[in-house]
Design an enzyme around this catalytic site. Structure first.
Site, PDB file in Angstrom:
ATOM      1  N   LYS A   1       0.817  -1.219   0.000  1.00  0.00           N
ATOM      2  CA  LYS A   1       0.000   0.000   0.000  1.00  0.00           C
ATOM      3  C   LYS A   1       0.852   1.271   0.000  1.00  0.00           C
ATOM      4  O   LYS A   1       0.458   2.295  -0.551  1.00  0.00           O
ATOM      5  CB  LYS A   1      -0.923   0.009   1.216  1.00  0.00           C
ATOM      6  CG  LYS A   1      -2.011  -1.043   1.168  1.00  0.00           C
ATOM      7  CD  LYS A   1      -3.139  -0.636   0.243  1.00  0.00           C
ATOM      8  CE  LYS A   1      -4.256  -1.670   0.235  1.00  0.00           C
ATOM      9  NZ  LYS A   1      -5.160  -1.490  -0.898  1.00  0.00           N
TER      10      LYS A   1
ATOM     11  N   GLU B   1      -9.900   6.475   2.648  1.00  0.00           N
ATOM     12  CA  GLU B   1     -10.846   5.536   3.227  1.00  0.00           C
ATOM     13  C   GLU B   1     -10.036   4.319   3.652  1.00  0.00           C
ATOM     14  O   GLU B   1      -8.960   4.069   3.120  1.00  0.00           O
ATOM     15  CB  GLU B   1     -11.884   5.128   2.175  1.00  0.00           C
ATOM     16  CG  GLU B   1     -11.428   4.041   1.180  1.00  0.00           C
ATOM     17  CD  GLU B   1     -10.308   4.461   0.256  1.00  0.00           C
ATOM     18  OE1 GLU B   1     -10.133   5.682   0.039  1.00  0.00           O
ATOM     19  OE2 GLU B   1      -9.580   3.586  -0.244  1.00  0.00           O
TER      20      GLU B   1
ATOM     21  N   SER C   1       1.877  -9.761  -0.864  1.00  0.00           N
ATOM     22  CA  SER C   1       1.488  -8.343  -0.759  1.00  0.00           C
ATOM     23  C   SER C   1       1.687  -7.716   0.617  1.00  0.00           C
ATOM     24  O   SER C   1       1.931  -6.525   0.721  1.00  0.00           O
ATOM     25  CB  SER C   1       0.038  -8.186  -1.195  1.00  0.00           C
ATOM     26  OG  SER C   1      -0.788  -9.051  -0.461  1.00  0.00           O
TER      27      SER C   1
END
Lengths: 265, 609
Positions: free
Chosen positions: B302, B324, B590
């Site tokens: 991210k 968000e 990830s």
């Protein structure tokens, strides 16, 4: 026959258009409210379709939508309800206010067909901006239904191309943010509305946040009319119990009528 | 369909030979006065000496030549197409057609009345070339026109059912940009030359790029039918502003340098590529490699996107970041970046998620972010996103909305993909260095789909099998899952058209997965497109399958993956044995699972005590 494009609506002054949610608080009650609004002397009605994710709406309308969905509300029900309201004598022009996903779910053609059956004159889809609306615009044109466009204070260079294709009326969003009542409005708004009126070929109605009699008067003096949503929807929501009770519903409807008449007066 | 490629302005037999050897479908010669002018007799001689390929057509370009001369030269040169490049009248064009039996293309010079002009040649011209209008030359100047106009020309050509080629300054470098406007064909001359001669390498690069390039999104932000900008008018301005800002930094070296510095010195990139030897042995089959995005600062991929968007926000002069978050990972990444760049940060989070992810909420607050509790709807990620968009609408002037996945209105899906592509780019380089080839298959988990998109995108034109794994929750046959592609229908949520979990009335259904990062009712529009064109295969695995694979990675490699990532690993567990040892399976790891320890303990508690 599209009543929005008829002279009666196009030539009227100080138009007042309320928004109500279909099936709010129930299917039957929302039909009666629509008829009551007509008695109160409104110039057209925005007929809302409940949706799970109403991006452009504030909490009042989202909650009304959630309530309406619990009462069985949907796009199909909204069309059915308006058909019934017409049978019961509703004459005012009606604009279907819906998000795009329910429309996609039912299908453009079917929605248009249903609108024709319910004699709905226009459709407003807040999350279908100009660039995405070509296909629906074509279908609406063929069906003689007005596709109402939103214009925002931030539209700037987009204003002209949107206003050029204006049909029925143009909905000027008087404040950034979502629907819901506001204390104050920016001064630039009146300038911007005046600019828009110069190029617009249809009336310019102001909405988003207008809730008091003074605000209604203020915007009627600038624009060609106003739209009031959340304030009315809240007023209806507060009378939910009364509207559902056999004894008290008449009184609640009378109060709604008086509330609207007060706003128009 | 791939656009038509026309290589124009062959000046010599050598030029012509080079063009024939390429995949270009049209080879053009200039018969008008120009530095590239040739004679009909030469063309006829060259084609005898070296026949062109069966699918290739010869085009002759004339500028205000008499009908007789056009007919005579066309026949002598054996042209398939006569291109009237000047101000030839409808009568002249008709006469040339009659006299030669060849097709006649009309060149339209881009200007205000060009579209009207094009309409006049309806049923007369067999095709169009749109070129730049310049004061003193009939095109061929290597100058581009405003490509925004291309879709209008294409639309008119489609209406007339004829081809329309775009000419003027097309080069290998700007081809990708041109293709976003989806031209029906391209016409290149100076763009394939070096030192006044046709350059074979440039020609090859161009045909390869045209024939082999996956191009999406188009200029409207569409991936096939998916994507777009379904937002209220109040937001269109902000999206246009963002699009412009993004285009301005996309190829900006200074921005790239700054971002590279942050990724390297702050986040610790490049992340490692780990050969999972014991896991490979245990599963018995494919050789498994892991791309270690879990080693990033904040523990997941991210941050790649958050750093890039944070830099962009700063460059745009915004002072506030909003985001968000579902599980809190993107919220933490956004809060981190805001702290790093000195901006204020508001994170919107559903009340239900706040309750489930107490620690991440604390972490965000520790980083200086304000966590805003969302009580509307189901009080989860979808509702937090609605609320963030609403806040953005009202505060557009000073606020940057940092979207955490390849979802939302254009340009977000494209921009987030581009910012995450570092995952695939590094992997490609590392694979080549390590084993001298690309992997046979790549697998990644998909919620909104940003780690998968970032991993897949650089491999999209390569011969590599790509597989995305959705969350099947308690099973796709139950109502409790988040398998959007497997079970969803087309619809619009949060500004773009994609597949969605929805009821028959078009209301969005709350998804379920044990992994908070995968329970989103939609999916990035590009994934929807890649699924529909068959480029990426998508499968769904259940909570239980993911948890079993998670334990394997812990025990055989000493790596605790995030539960999201464990979904990709579950696919590996099921499929590795179908592959042979010399086949390489690359997994996008990830994120790390530290954030999930509590959940994992609750699920496995009984078994592991």
């Amino acid at each position: 026959m599209n009543k929005l494009t008829e002279e009666r609506f196009q030539k009227k002054e100080n138009r007042f258009v309320p928004y109500i949610m279909s099936c709010h608080p129930t299917y039957e009650a929302s039909i009666e409210i629509a008829l009551t609004l007509q008695e109160a002397g409104v110039d057209a009605i925005e007929w809302g379709v409940p949706f799970s994710d109403p991006l452009a709406d504030g909490p009042v309308i989202q909650q009304a939508g959630d309530r309406a969905r619990k009462a069985g509300g949907s796009l199909r029900k909204a069309l059915e309800g308006m058909k019934e309201a017409r049978q019961q004598g509703l004459q005012a022009p009606v604009v279907l206010f819906t998000y795009v996903n329910p429309v996609l779910s039912v299908g453009f053609e079917k929605v248009i067909e249903g609108m024709k059956e319910a004699e709905i004159d226009g459709i407003l889809i807040p999350d279908l901006p100009f660039e995405e609306s070509e296909e629906l615009r074509k279908l609406c044109n063929e069906a003689g239904i007005s596709l109402i466009s939103l214009i925002a204070p931030s539209s700037s260079h987009r204003m002209e191309k949107i206003s050029r294709l204006g049909d029925g009326f143009l909905y000027y969003v008087t404040s950034l943010g979502v629907t819901g009542t506001r204390q104050s409005f920016s001064d630039q708004i009146s300038h911007s509305i005046n600019e828009l009126k110069k190029t617009a070929t249809v009336p310019v109605l102001a909405g988003f946040g207008i809730s008091t009699r003074d605000q209604v008067r203020h915007f009627q003096s600038i624009a060609d009319g106003v739209i009031v949503g959340s304030a009315l929807v809240r007023f209806i929501g507060e009378r939910e119990q009364a509207l559902l009770s056999e004894n008290e519903s008449k009184e609640a409807l009378k109060e709604i009528k008086e509330f609207v008449q007060e706003l128009i007066s | 369909m791939n656009p038509i490629v026309k290589f124009c302005g062959m000046r010599s037999f050598e030029d012509y030979q080079k063009a024939v050897s390429t995949e270009a479908s049209m080879i053009g010669f200039i018969f008008a006065p120009s530095k590239r002018q040739v004679k009909a007799a030469d063309v006829s001689e060259w084609t005898r000496a070296k026949p062109y390929k069966a699918h290739q057509q010869l085009v002759g370009v004339f500028v205000n030549e008499s009908v007789d001369k056009m007919v005579q030269q066309s026949i002598e040169a054996g042209l398939h197409i006569v291109q009237c490049h000047g101000s030839e009248t409808i009568e002249e064009v008709t006469a040339v057609k009659k006299g030669t039996g060849a097709l006649v293309y009309k060149t339209i010079h881009h200007h205000e009345g060009a579209l009207e002009e094009m309409r006049q040649y309806r049923d007369i011209a067999d095709g169009f070339v749109v070129d730049t209008k310049t004061q003193d030359a009939w095109g061929g100047t290597g100058v581009t026109f405003d490509w925004q106009a291309i879709p209008k020309y294409t639309e008119e050509a489609n209406r007339q059912n004829v081809p329309c080629l775009i000419a003027g300054g097309v080069t290998v470098d700007n081809l990708a940009k041109l293709q976003r406007y989806r031209p029906l064909g391209i016409d290149v001359s100076s763009g394939i030359e070096s030192d006044e001669k046709k350059d074979e390498r440039k020609m090859m690069a161009m045909t390869k790029a045209v024939n082999n390039t996956y191009q999406a999104p188009d200029y409207l932000g569409r991936f096939g039918p998916f994507g777009g900008k379904y937002v209220p008018e109040t937001l269109m301005f902000a999206l246009e502003e963002l699009e412009k800002a993004y285009e301005s930094i996309r190829h900006d070296e200074e921005f790239a340098r700054q971002l590279h510095k942050e990724l390297k010195e702050y986040s610790g990139r490049p992340t490692a590529l780990t050969h999972a030897e014991r896991l490979s042995d245990h599963y018995g089959g494919a050789t498994i490699y892991l791309k270690r995005e879990d080693l990033n600062h904040t523990g997941a991929h991210k941050i790649n996107n958050a750093l890039a968007q944070g830099l962009l926000a700063k460059k745009m002069g915004k002072t506030q970041i909003i985001a968000e978050t579902g599980a809190g990972q993107h919220g933490v990444a956004s809060a981190t970046v805001a702290a790093r760049f000195g901006m204020s940060c508001k994170v919107f989070m559903g009340a239900e998620d706040i309750r489930r992810q107490e620690l991440n909420v604390f972490r965000m607050r520790l980083l200086g972010a304000e966590v805003i509790e969302v009580h509307s709807g189901g009080k989860t990620l979808k509702d937090a996103t609605n609320e963030a968009i609403r806040h953005w609408v009202a505060n557009v002037h000073d606020t940057f909305y940092l979207i955490g996945s390849v979802v939302g209105p254009h340009p977000y899906p494209m921009m987030v993909r581009d910012f995450q592509s570092i995952i695939g780019e590094e992997s490609k380089k590392q694979m080549n260095e390590r084993i001298g080839k690309l992997p046979d298959e790549i697998v990644a988990c998909v919620g909104g789909g940003s780690n998968a998109m970032g991993m897949f995108y650089p491999f999209i034109n390569d011969d590599v099998k790509l597989t995305g794994i959705e969350a099947a929750g308690k099973g796709t046959e139950t109502p409790e899952h988040a398998a959007t592609l497997t079970k969803g229908r087309k619809g619009v949520l949060h500004g773009s058209l994609s597949y969605l979990l929805q009821d028959e009335d078009g209301n969005i259904i709350e998804p379920y997965s044990i992994s908070a990062g995968l329970d989103y009712p939609g999916i990035g529009p590009e994934h929807a497109h890649l699924r529909d064109i068959g480029r990426v295969k998508y499968e769904a695995v259940t909570d239980d399958e993911a948890m079993a694979a998670l334990q394997d990675l812990c025990q055989f490699e000493g790596i605790l993956p995030a539960i999201e990532t464990a979904h990709a690993l579950a696919y590996v567990k099921q499929n590795a044995q179908r592959m042979s040892k010399d086949q390489v399976l690359l997994v996008c790891l990830s994120g790390r699972g530290d954030k999930d320890v509590h959940t994992i303990q609750q699920v496995l508690g009984g078994d592991n005590q």
